[in-house]
Design a protein around this motif. Structure first.
Motif, PDB file in Angstrom:
ATOM      1  N   GLN A 183      53.876 -86.596  64.112  1.00  0.00           N
ATOM      2  CA  GLN A 183      54.163 -85.391  63.587  1.00  0.00           C
ATOM      3  C   GLN A 183      54.057 -85.477  62.204  1.00  0.00           C
ATOM      4  O   GLN A 183      54.988 -86.336  61.859  1.00  0.00           O
ATOM      5  CB  GLN A 183      54.971 -84.753  64.215  1.00  0.00           C
ATOM      6  N   THR A 184      53.352 -84.864  61.300  1.00  0.00           N
ATOM      7  CA  THR A 184      53.218 -84.988  59.870  1.00  0.00           C
ATOM      8  C   THR A 184      53.651 -83.698  59.099  1.00  0.00           C
ATOM      9  O   THR A 184      53.276 -82.716  59.581  1.00  0.00           O
ATOM     10  CB  THR A 184      51.798 -85.474  59.387  1.00  0.00           C
ATOM     11  N   GLU A 185      54.436 -84.085  58.139  1.00  0.00           N
ATOM     12  CA  GLU A 185      55.026 -83.104  57.176  1.00  0.00           C
ATOM     13  C   GLU A 185      53.790 -81.976  56.842  1.00  0.00           C
ATOM     14  O   GLU A 185      52.865 -82.418  56.347  1.00  0.00           O
ATOM     15  CB  GLU A 185      55.680 -83.506  56.036  1.00  0.00           C
ATOM     16  N   ASN A 186      54.256 -80.798  57.014  1.00  0.00           N
ATOM     17  CA  ASN A 186      53.018 -79.602  56.379  1.00  0.00           C
ATOM     18  C   ASN A 186      51.772 -79.688  57.147  1.00  0.00           C
ATOM     19  O   ASN A 186      50.892 -78.982  56.884  1.00  0.00           O
ATOM     20  CB  ASN A 186      52.712 -79.869  54.913  1.00  0.00           C
ATOM     21  N   ALA A 187      52.163 -80.107  58.429  1.00  0.00           N
ATOM     22  CA  ALA A 187      50.772 -79.964  59.471  1.00  0.00           C
ATOM     23  C   ALA A 187      51.384 -79.365  60.768  1.00  0.00           C
ATOM     24  O   ALA A 187      52.520 -79.503  61.274  1.00  0.00           O
ATOM     25  CB  ALA A 187      50.288 -81.427  59.822  1.00  0.00           C
ATOM     26  N   PHE A 188      50.374 -78.713  61.339  1.00  0.00           N
ATOM     27  CA  PHE A 188      50.809 -77.983  62.499  1.00  0.00           C
ATOM     28  C   PHE A 188      51.348 -78.880  63.778  1.00  0.00           C
ATOM     29  O   PHE A 188      50.897 -79.791  64.073  1.00  0.00           O
ATOM     30  CB  PHE A 188      49.758 -77.322  63.238  1.00  0.00           C
ATOM     31  N   ASN A 221      46.896 -82.840  67.026  1.00  0.00           N
ATOM     32  CA  ASN A 221      47.365 -84.342  66.659  1.00  0.00           C
ATOM     33  C   ASN A 221      47.298 -85.025  68.029  1.00  0.00           C
ATOM     34  O   ASN A 221      47.970 -86.097  68.223  1.00  0.00           O
ATOM     35  CB  ASN A 221      48.884 -84.479  66.133  1.00  0.00           C
ATOM     36  N   GLY A 222      46.667 -84.350  68.960  1.00  0.00           N
ATOM     37  CA  GLY A 222      46.474 -84.891  70.372  1.00  0.00           C
ATOM     38  C   GLY A 222      47.432 -84.766  71.153  1.00  0.00           C
ATOM     39  O   GLY A 222      47.524 -85.296  72.305  1.00  0.00           O
ATOM     40  N   ASN A 223      48.184 -83.641  70.790  1.00  0.00           N
ATOM     41  CA  ASN A 223      49.376 -83.160  71.717  1.00  0.00           C
ATOM     42  C   ASN A 223      49.023 -83.171  73.276  1.00  0.00           C
ATOM     43  O   ASN A 223      49.605 -83.498  74.167  1.00  0.00           O
ATOM     44  CB  ASN A 223      49.927 -81.827  71.040  1.00  0.00           C
ATOM     45  N   PHE A 224      47.939 -82.390  73.576  1.00  0.00           N
ATOM     46  CA  PHE A 224      47.330 -82.464  74.750  1.00  0.00           C
ATOM     47  C   PHE A 224      46.369 -83.308  75.171  1.00  0.00           C
ATOM     48  O   PHE A 224      46.460 -83.969  76.367  1.00  0.00           O
ATOM     49  CB  PHE A 224      46.743 -80.947  75.239  1.00  0.00           C
ATOM     50  N   LYS A 242      41.773 -83.289  58.903  1.00  0.00           N
ATOM     51  CA  LYS A 242      41.654 -84.672  58.526  1.00  0.00           C
ATOM     52  C   LYS A 242      43.110 -85.463  58.855  1.00  0.00           C
ATOM     53  O   LYS A 242      43.199 -86.393  59.485  1.00  0.00           O
ATOM     54  CB  LYS A 242      41.365 -84.926  57.090  1.00  0.00           C
ATOM     55  N   ARG A 243      44.215 -84.747  58.394  1.00  0.00           N
ATOM     56  CA  ARG A 243      45.528 -85.479  58.544  1.00  0.00           C
ATOM     57  C   ARG A 243      45.976 -85.376  60.158  1.00  0.00           C
ATOM     58  O   ARG A 243      46.284 -86.621  60.703  1.00  0.00           O
ATOM     59  CB  ARG A 243      46.626 -84.769  57.892  1.00  0.00           C
ATOM     60  N   SER A 244      45.592 -84.224  60.854  1.00  0.00           N
ATOM     61  CA  SER A 244      45.831 -84.355  62.146  1.00  0.00           C
ATOM     62  C   SER A 244      45.040 -85.242  62.864  1.00  0.00           C
ATOM     63  O   SER A 244      45.458 -85.937  63.988  1.00  0.00           O
ATOM     64  CB  SER A 244      45.611 -82.992  62.706  1.00  0.00           C
ATOM     65  N   VAL A 263      36.570 -86.128  66.773  1.00  0.00           N
ATOM     66  CA  VAL A 263      35.524 -85.807  65.635  1.00  0.00           C
ATOM     67  C   VAL A 263      36.312 -84.945  64.804  1.00  0.00           C
ATOM     68  O   VAL A 263      36.600 -83.886  65.244  1.00  0.00           O
ATOM     69  CB  VAL A 263      34.449 -85.150  66.508  1.00  0.00           C
ATOM     70  N   ARG A 264      35.897 -85.289  63.506  1.00  0.00           N
ATOM     71  CA  ARG A 264      36.648 -84.191  62.600  1.00  0.00           C
ATOM     72  C   ARG A 264      35.701 -83.171  62.225  1.00  0.00           C
ATOM     73  O   ARG A 264      34.850 -83.326  61.398  1.00  0.00           O
ATOM     74  CB  ARG A 264      37.035 -84.943  61.331  1.00  0.00           C
TER      75      ARG A 264
END
Length: 368
Positions: A183-188, A221-224, A242-244, A263-264
């Motif tokens: 989990q990244t700062e400022n990303a969902f 971020n691949g949660n599911f 890109k970050r996710s 795939v982005r």
């Protein structure tokens, strides 16, 4: 950054009202039992953001009443995780008598995990210089013993200073496995860890173990993606951030998963490419014809699925739809109702004490 004082004793009635509302919305399309997933009544949020109020020598957090816009002093945040509450006090007590860190500080955000990791983001109405960074490093050193891993970030216009890290690793126990996500700062990220576990578990139980591949749109971020990868032969997942995507790829390695490709691309771009309307550079190393997609998972933003994406997902046998907006969910179900039947439905109370409803439905293609 709005907040309405909560009363845990009112939660059962509020939750029942949400369930009734969702059941009514779904009633033209689903007659079965609605699975209900209640949230913990306190300390369920793993992230929060607060405005900072300066009043002479005092300094404190505030949120705003969503109805009156009146500011509410927040010395504690009952919905927030225990770690958020501990860090709130620690940050306030540290910066209050340090002008370099306090001056022009207007917001503090907290991202925490069930694994005792955290990122603190301090937002300023000033440019951050070397003196600020040195003071922030001392603050980071002082607060680090509170957590197992701590990141401290300073943000100003066109500036981002990272001390330690800007990401945390969450670990959720689902079934008989511990699943790690970055989990990244400022990303969902999903804000309610317990409800997130229940959503993933429901998704796994809903799809079973079919002998085909999964297509996932809006994978984040691949949660599911990662827990569901064990249910399918192969998974192709798309995400515009890109970050996710980078976080998802790291988590894939952490979890030892080898049947997932990311795939982005936005869902709209991917839908165009899947129909063969356009060639997409980011798909050049992926052979779409090698996949046998039978199930598609979508977790779209509040606007729901656009017409092009709806047309694409309607080509598959099953659609697993996670929704943060029941109104657009119902619109999309209606658009699909000629071909699909809702066979499972669930309410996940991701946001207790608010009107927001998180829902999950499984749509299966009609036969005959």
């Amino acid at each position: 950054m709005t907040y309405k004082t909560i009363d845990p004793s009112e939660y059962p009635l509020q939750f029942a009202e949400k369930a009734k509302h969702l059941q009514q919305l779904l009633s033209p399309y689903y007659k079965g039992e609605l699975e209900l997933h209640e949230s913990p009544r306190t300390h369920y949020r793993m992230r929060a953001e607060f405005r900072v109020w300066h009043e002479q020598n005092d300094l404190y957090y505030i949120m705003f009443n969503p109805e009156t816009r009146e500011k509410i002093r927040m010395d504690e945040f009952v919905p927030g995780s225990g770690l958020i509450n501990t860090l709130m006090k620690a940050v306030r007590d540290y910066v209050i008598d340090k002008p370099i860190l306090r001056n022009k500080l207007f917001q503090v955000d907290f991202l925490t995990t069930t694994t005792n990791e955290a990122v603190i983001s301090c937002l300023y109405h000033k440019q951050l210089d070397a003196e600020w960074e040195e003071s922030a490093k001392q603050m980071h050193e002082t607060l680090s013993p509170i957590t197992d891993k701590l990141g401290l970030i300073g943000r100003a216009r066109k500036q981002k200073h990272v001390i330690g890290t800007d990401e945390v690793v969450e670990c959720l126990n689902i079934g008989n496995r511990h699943w790690k996500t970055v989990q990244t700062e400022n990303a969902f990220t999903q804000p309610n860890a317990e409800i997130n576990k229940q959503m993933i578990t429901w998704a796994i139980n809903s799809v079973g173990t079919p002998k085909h591949d999964l297509l996932e749109l809006y994978c984040g971020n691949g949660n599911f993606t990662l827990p569901l990868s064990t249910q399918f032969e192969h998974v192709l997942a798309t995400e515009i951030s890109k970050r996710s995507v980078a976080s998802a790829q790291v988590a894939t390695e952490m979890n030892g998963i080898n049947n997932v490709e990311f795939v982005r691309m936005s869902s709209e771009e991917f839908s165009e490419a899947l129909k063969g309307d356009v060639e997409k550079r980011r798909l050049q190393n992926i052979d779409l014809t090698s996949y046998d997609f039978g199930t598609v998972l979508v977790d779209p933003p509040r606007a729901g699925l656009d017409a092009l994406t709806l047309n694409v997902v309607s080509q598959y046998q099953r659609i697993l739809y996670i929704s943060c907006n029941p109104d657009t969910l119902i619109q999309n179900i209606n658009d699909l109702s000629d071909k699909f039947t809702v066979t499972k439905a669930a309410l996940f109370d991701q946001f207790p004490y608010t009107h927001h409803i998180e829902a999950g439905v499984l749509l299966e293609r009609k036969t005959g």
